[in-house]
Design an enzyme around this catalytic site. Structure first.
Site, PDB file in Angstrom:
ATOM      1  N   GLY A 215       0.840  -1.196   0.000  1.00 15.27           N
ATOM      2  CA  GLY A 215       0.000   0.000   0.000  1.00 15.27           C
ATOM      3  C   GLY A 215       0.865   1.232   0.000  1.00 15.27           C
ATOM      4  O   GLY A 215       2.053   1.165  -0.335  1.00 15.27           O
ATOM      5  N   ASN A 216       0.290   2.343   0.354  1.00 20.57           N
ATOM      6  CA  ASN A 216       1.085   3.569   0.443  1.00 20.57           C
ATOM      7  C   ASN A 216       0.518   4.458   1.534  1.00 20.57           C
ATOM      8  O   ASN A 216      -0.470   4.108   2.178  1.00 20.57           O
ATOM      9  CB  ASN A 216       1.129   4.276  -0.917  1.00 20.57           C
ATOM     10  CG  ASN A 216      -0.259   4.666  -1.380  1.00 20.57           C
ATOM     11  OD1 ASN A 216      -0.937   5.460  -0.745  1.00 20.57           O
ATOM     12  ND2 ASN A 216      -0.699   4.079  -2.491  1.00 20.57           N
TER      13      ASN A 216
END
Ligand code: CTP
Length: 412
Positions: A215-216
């Site tokens: 993810g980020n």
């Protein structure tokens, strides 16, 4: 909705806030305060019973304006006509069973009732009473008659009441929701009234195994602020959001998704109807090709694992042919270097009409901070660098520009 920072989208707008005699009247002080902070001039009209619960001084303190109570005051018997005529919206909160009955009957026995008769502005009634009273056929009948007169009922909600737990609705809707509903009524004259806006927001999560993901650090805040800004400007807004801890903005149709592929699926239908599409999501560009069905166990691995990746769909590119003709497309570019060159390339490659460029290295911009410093790019135009602003203010600027571009298209 959140009310913070010096955002004042309702500068110059006038709200009449009618307060009637229920315990929930104390919550409406917050409504008066938030509406004032959002720039509106708030004229509070209190019934006699309301003054038994909250003193006018509380409302005067938060609005900085005199509170109206007496139809026969020295400042003119025509005050109800003036208030009614000047109002952009009239909101009654809490609305007791008594005021619903008087409004349904068109009575004129106090300043609030006469103001309701004198206004042609949208009227919101936010009922609050004991759940048994709300359920009574007489109250239900009055509520329906108020709707037939064109008044909008907001609530009541179900939840704890002053006296015990409720079996049914009766509770005043939350102050934030009242503020947002007032905003909707004010937005009816906004630059995006009658328009549809689609916003993608937040990160995506791509499963490595059932407990791990790629993810980020996107919080979704910029996208949520854009959805809210478009809604404040009068649009019907759909928000497709990856995982975010933010609450769904009031009034906005929110679809929560997890992966890039789910986001694309959720976008397919609303993108065909949207007049403005804003791609604010920080979509993971790659996903594990073959996520494990069971948790990967360290002891069972032969050294550090390799996780083969596959490219995710680009939602802005895949949905481009689905967009309505003449729709305005807004994209984002978060870059660590050569900001404007990369941003200009994305603007052209992805066919955006407006691109919002962020410098990932800027401590006042990017993920997880409340402010943003952006540069706006358009085809065949010089870039416009905006100063450091809260994300809400940035959102207002982006939505304002998108509305102008949309209008410009219709006039050519
Ligand atoms: N975007 C998208 N779907 C993706 C990737 C990006 O819709 N799979 C959109 C973003 O929402 C943004 C724009 O495309 O509006 C640019 O995103 P960005 O991540 O900056 O660009 P990329 O095209 O992924 O390029 P790179 O990561 O190489 O900078």
């Amino acid at each position: 909705m959140r009310v913070d920072g010096p955002r004042a989208p309702w500068e110059g707008r006038r709200v009449v806030l009618g307060v009637t005699g229920g315990i929930a009247a104390y919550k409406v002080v917050q409504v008066a305060r938030d509406l004032t902070r959002l720039g509106a001039a708030v004229d509070v009209v209190m019934t006699r019973a309301a003054r038994e619960f909250v003193r006018p001084l509380s409302f005067e303190g938060v609005t900085g304006r005199a509170v109206y109570t007496d139809p026969f005051a020295a400042d003119g018997a025509a005050v109800h006509i003036r208030l009614g005529r000047e109002a952009d919206v009239v909101c009654v909160a809490p609305a007791t069973a008594d005021v619903l009955a008087r409004a349904a009957d068109g009575r004129s026995d106090d300043l609030l009732a006469t103001t309701l008769l004198a206004t042609r502005a949208p009227v919101l009634l936010c009922p609050a009473m004991n759940d048994r009273m709300w359920a009574h056929p007489a109250v239900q009948d009055n509520a329906r008659r108020c709707e037939a007169l064109g008044y909008t009922l907001v609530g009541p909600d179900q939840g704890a009441l002053a006296v015990g737990e409720a079996d049914g609705p009766g509770r005043l809707v939350e102050p934030g929701e009242i503020v947002a509903r007032v905003g909707r009524a004010l937005g009816a004259a906004g630059p995006l009234a009658g328009r549809r806006v689609l916003v993608t927001a937040g990160p995506t999560r791509e499963a490595v195994d059932p407990v791990r993901y790629l993810g980020n650090r996107s919080s979704g805040r910029m996208g949520y602020a854009l959805a809210e800004a478009a809604w404040l400007a009068g649009a019907d807004v759909t928000l497709v959001s990856g995982p975010s801890s933010l609450p769904a903005p009031v009034g906005v149709t929110t679809h929560r998704v997890e992966t890039a592929r789910e986001m694309l699926e959720a976008v397919r239908e609303p993108v065909t109807r949207a007049d403005v599409v804003i791609y604010a999501a920080a979509v993971a560009d790659f996903r594990p090709s073959d996520p494990a069905d069971a948790k990967m166990k360290r002891r069972e691995l032969d050294g550090p694992p390799t996780v083969p990746l596959t490219a995710n769909p680009d939602i802005s590119v895949e949905s481009r042919p689905l967009r309505k003709e003449g729709a305005v497309a807004v994209g984002f570019a978060l870059e660590t270097h050569d900001l404007l060159d990369h941003a200009r390339a994305k603007l052209e490659e992805k066919g955006f009409d407006l691109l919002v460029a962020n410098d990932a290295g800027d401590p006042e911009a990017g993920f997880e901070v409340e402010t943003n410093r952006v540069t706006l790019l358009e085809p065949r135009a010089e870039p416009t660098a905006l100063p450091v602003l809260t994300k809400e203010r940035v959102a207002d600027r982006i939505v304002g520009r998108a509305a102008e571009l949309l209008r410009g298209r219709e006039h050519t």
